[in-house]
Design a protein around this motif. Structure first.
Motif, short mmCIF file in Angstrom:
data_model
loop_
_atom_site.label_atom_id
_atom_site.label_comp_id
_atom_site.label_asym_id
_atom_site.label_seq_id
_atom_site.Cartn_x
_atom_site.Cartn_y
_atom_site.Cartn_z
N THR A 90 0.83 -1.21 0.00
CA THR A 90 0.00 0.00 0.00
C THR A 90 0.86 1.26 0.00
O THR A 90 0.62 2.20 -0.78
N LEU A 93 2.50 1.79 -3.42
CA LEU A 93 1.58 2.30 -4.44
C LEU A 93 1.25 3.78 -4.19
O LEU A 93 1.15 4.57 -5.14
N ILE A 94 1.07 4.14 -2.92
CA ILE A 94 0.83 5.56 -2.61
C ILE A 94 2.05 6.40 -3.02
O ILE A 94 1.92 7.47 -3.65
N ALA A 96 4.38 5.70 -5.26
CA ALA A 96 4.55 5.74 -6.71
C ALA A 96 3.56 6.70 -7.35
O ALA A 96 3.91 7.46 -8.27
N THR A 97 2.31 6.68 -6.90
CA THR A 97 1.30 7.58 -7.45
C THR A 97 1.67 9.03 -7.20
O THR A 97 1.63 9.88 -8.11
N GLY A 98 2.03 9.33 -5.96
CA GLY A 98 2.41 10.70 -5.63
C GLY A 98 3.66 11.15 -6.35
O GLY A 98 3.74 12.28 -6.85
N ALA A 100 4.87 10.12 -9.24
CA ALA A 100 4.61 10.36 -10.67
C ALA A 100 3.87 11.68 -10.88
O ALA A 100 4.22 12.48 -11.76
N GLY A 101 2.85 11.93 -10.05
CA GLY A 101 2.08 13.15 -10.21
C GLY A 101 2.89 14.41 -9.94
O GLY A 101 2.84 15.38 -10.70
N VAL A 186 7.43 9.17 -15.01
CA VAL A 186 6.09 8.72 -15.41
C VAL A 186 6.11 7.38 -16.13
O VAL A 186 5.41 6.44 -15.73
N LEU A 189 6.99 4.55 -13.56
CA LEU A 189 6.09 4.21 -12.46
C LEU A 189 4.72 3.72 -12.92
O LEU A 189 4.03 3.01 -12.15
N ILE A 190 4.29 4.03 -14.13
CA ILE A 190 2.98 3.53 -14.60
C ILE A 190 2.96 2.00 -14.63
O ILE A 190 2.00 1.38 -14.13
N LEU A 193 2.49 0.74 -11.09
CA LEU A 193 1.14 0.89 -10.54
C LEU A 193 0.19 -0.15 -11.10
O LEU A 193 -0.73 -0.61 -10.41
#
Length: 511
Positions: A90, A93-94, A96-98, A100-101, A186, A189-190, A193
Motif C-alpha cells: 500500500t 503504491l501511494i 509511486a502515485t504521488g 509520478a504526479g 512517469v 512508475l505507470i 502501478l
C-alpha cells in the motif's frame, strides 16, 4: 506391546520457493529502485538549463538540489515503519502515485520557488518507495538462497541507476528541455502501478503499535539537519550554521533513541543494533556507498572536464564497471552459502580497495582505460559486499519489522551518498583551490570562478585567448588531479577499514 512414534514434535517447515510470479514481481520492484538512484545523479545535468530558464538565486539553486535528499533521508525510517503498519505494498503504491504526479508538476514548474516545493514533496513520496521494495522482497522470497539472488539484483539496480544517471541526463538535456529529467518518472512508475497489485501480495506487521507522531518528527529532525550540515560544510567550509545543524540533529537523534527504547512497541526497534550482523552490515553499507559515490563524483568530472569526453561517452566508460557490479552480486550468492559473511564481505572490499589503489598510484592523472579498470575492481568488490550485507540486514530483523529494517539500510545509502560527495568531494575541492595557479590578466569574477572549481575554470577558459586558455586549463586540470590522488588514497583506507569491520563485527555470523 506396541510403540508409537511421538506426535507432539513441531514439524520442520521448509520455506516456500518463489516461482515465475515471484521473479516477475522482482522485475516490477526494481523500477522504483532504478528511478530513485537515477534521480540522485540526473539532475546535475539539468542545472544549467534550470538556472537559465527560472533564474533562481544562488541559495535557490542550492535548495533545488538539496531539499529532495533532506526530506527523503529524514522520512525513510518513518515511512518504513508506516509500511509495517498499514502494508508495504500500500505504501509503495501511494508513493509511486504521488511521485509520478508531482514529477509532472516539477517538470512544468514556472518558478524556482515552485520547483523547490515540488522537490520537497518528491522527497516525501520518494521515502515511501525504497524501504517498501526491499522489505517486500522478504515476503516474496522466503527461501534464503532465492532471497540472496533477489537482493543481489536489487542492489545492482541501485548501482545501475547511479551509473546510468549521467548517460540518461546527457541524452535528455541534449534533445529536450530541463523538465524532461522529471518526466522520466512517469513511464517508469505507470507499469509499477499496474503490475504491483497483480504480482505482489500485501505484507505488514500483524501486531503494529500505535502511530507515534513525536517519533516521526524526531526522525525528520535527526536526519535532515545532519544531511544539511554535512552538505554546507562541504560547500562553504567550517561555519556556525552547519555545525549548529549537525548538533541539533545529534541531539534529536539521542532523544529519538531514548524514546524508542522506552516504548513498548517502538517505531524503530533500537535493539536491532545490538546484533552485530545487523549493525555491522549497516555500517559496511554506509562506507561502501561513501566510496562508490565519491568515486563517481571525481571520475565523472575527470572524464568530461580533464579528458574532454562528452557526457554520454563518459558514461559509457563506466558501463563495464556497472556490469561487473551486477555480475559479482549474482556470483557471490553460491559463495555466501559456504563461507562466513564476514570473510566474503572483507574479500570483496579488499578488491574494491585495489580499484582505488590504481588511481592513487597514478597520482590522479589517469587515462580513461585506467579509470575503467579501477571501476571494474571497485564494482566487483562492492557488488559482492552489498549483496551479502543487505541480505544480512533483512534476514537478521524480525519479519514483521522488515519495513523499518529496510529503512535503516536505505538511510545508510542516502547518508553514504551525502557523505561521499561531501567528504571526498570537499577534499578534492580544497586540494584544487590550494594548487590552482591562475594566469595573469583575469578579471576578478573570472579569477573567482576559475579558482573555485574545475568546471568554473573550463567555463572561464572559453572566453580567453588561446594561450591564456591553455595555461589556465593545464593548471586547473593538474590541480584537480592532485586532489583526486589524495582522495583515492583515502578511498583505499575506507575500503580497508570496512573490510576490517566486517571481519570483527561479523566474526560469529556463520554461512
Amino acid at each position: 506391546m506396541s510403540t508409537t512414534a511421538p506426535t507432539d514434535l513441531a514439524p520442520v517447515t521448509t520455506p516456500v520457493r518463489a516461482g515465475a510470479r515471484g521473479w516477475a514481481a522482482l522485475v516490477v520492484l526494481m523500477l522504483p529502485v532504478l528511478l530513485v538512484s537515477v534521480d540522485n545523479t540526473v539532475l546535475s545535468f539539468a542545472l544549467p538549463a534550470i538556472s537559465e530558464a527560472l533564474q533562481p538565486s544562488a541559495t535557490g539553486m542550492l535548495w533545488i538540489v538539496d531539499v529532495y535528499p533532506l526530506v527523503l533521508a529524514g522520512l525513510l525510517v518513518a515511512m518504513g515503519s508506516l509500511g509495517d503498519r498499514i502494508g508495504r505494498r500500500t505504501v509503495l503504491l501511494i508513493g509511486a502515485t504521488g511521485f509520478a504526479g508531482v514529477s509532472v508538476a516539477a517538470a512544468f514548474a514556472p518558478t524556482a520557488e515552485l520547483l523547490i516545493a515540488a522537490r520537497a514533496v518528491l522527497g516525501f513520496f520518494g521515502a515511501m518507495l525504497m524501504p517498501s521494495t526491499l522489505s517486500l522482497l522478504r515476503s516474496v522470497f522466503q527461501d534464503r538462497d532465492q532471497r540472496r539472488v533477489a537482493i543481489a539484483i536489487w542492489a545492482s539496480g541501485f548501482a545501475a541507476g547511479s551509473a546510468l544517471g549521467p548517460i540518461v541526463g546527457g541524452l535528455l538535456i541534449e534533445h529536450f528541455w530541463w523538465g524532461s529529467v522529471f518526466l522520466l518518472a512517469v513511464p517508469v512508475l505507470i507499469p509499477l502501478l499496474v503490475l504491483t497489485p497483480l504480482l505482489v501480495r500485501e505484507s505488514k506487521d500483524p501486531a503494529p503499535g500505535p502511530v507515534d507522531v513525536p517519533s516521526i518528527l524526531l526522525s525528520l529532525v535527526t536526519m535532515a539537519p545532519i544531511v544539511f550540515g554535512i552538505k554546507e560544510l562541504a560547500v562553504h567550509g567550517l561555519a556556525p550554521l552547519p555545525v549548529l545543524a549537525i548538533l541539533v540533529g545529534i541531539a534529536a537523534g539521542a532523544v529519538f533513541v531514548r524514546r524508542q527504547l522506552r516504548r513498548p512497541v517502538p517505531m524503530l526497534d533500537m535493539r536491532l543494533f545490538r546484533r552485530p550482523a545487523f549493525s555491522g552490515a549497516v555500517v559496511i553499507n554506509l562506507l561502501s556507498v561513501v566510496s562508490l559515490v565519491g568515486f563517481l563524483f571525481f571520475v565523472s568530472q575527470h572524464l568530461q572536464l580533464v579528458l574532454g569526453m562528452p557526457p554520454v561517452q563518459a558514461g559509457m566508460v563506466l558501463l563495464p564497471g556497472l556490469a561487473t557490479m551486477i555480475v559479482s552480486g549474482l556470483l557471490v550468492v553460491p559463495v555466501a552459502r559456504r563461507l562466513r559473511p564476514g570473510l566474503v564481505i572483507a574479500a570483496g572490499l579488499c578488491v574494491s580497495a585495489c580499484g582505488y589503489l590504481l588511481i592513487a598510484l597514478t597520482g590522479g592523472d589517469a587515462s580513461w582505460g585506467m579509470l575503467l579498470a579501477a571501476f571494474v575492481l571497485l564494482g566487483a568488490g562492492i557488488g559482492a559486499a552489498e549483496t551479502v550485507s543487505n541480505e544480512l540486514i533483512i534476514s537478521t530483523a524480525p519479519a514483521e519489522k522488515a519495513g523499518a529494517a529496510s529503512a535503516v539500510s536505505e538511510t545508510a545509502y542516502e547518508l553514504g551518498a551525502v557523505l561521499g560527495t561531501a567528504t571526498l568531494g570537499s577534499i578534492i575541492i580544497a586540494s584544487y583551490r590550494a594548487a590552482i595557479e591562475l594566469p595573469a590578466g583575469l578579471a576578478a569574477g573570472q579569477a573567482a570562478a576559475a579558482g573555485d572549481t574545475l568546471g568554473g575554470a573550463v567555463k572561464v577558459a572559453e572566453a580567453l585567448p588561446a594561450g591564456a586558455a591553455a595555461e589556465l586549463l593545464a593548471s586547473a586540470r593538474h590541480a584537480f588531479d592532485s586532489g583526486v590522488g589524495v582522495t583515492a588514497s583515502i578511498g583505499v583506507g575506507l575500503m580497508l577499514t570496512a573490510a576490517a569491520l566486517a571481519l570483527i563485527a561479523l566474526r560469529r555470523v556463520r554461512a
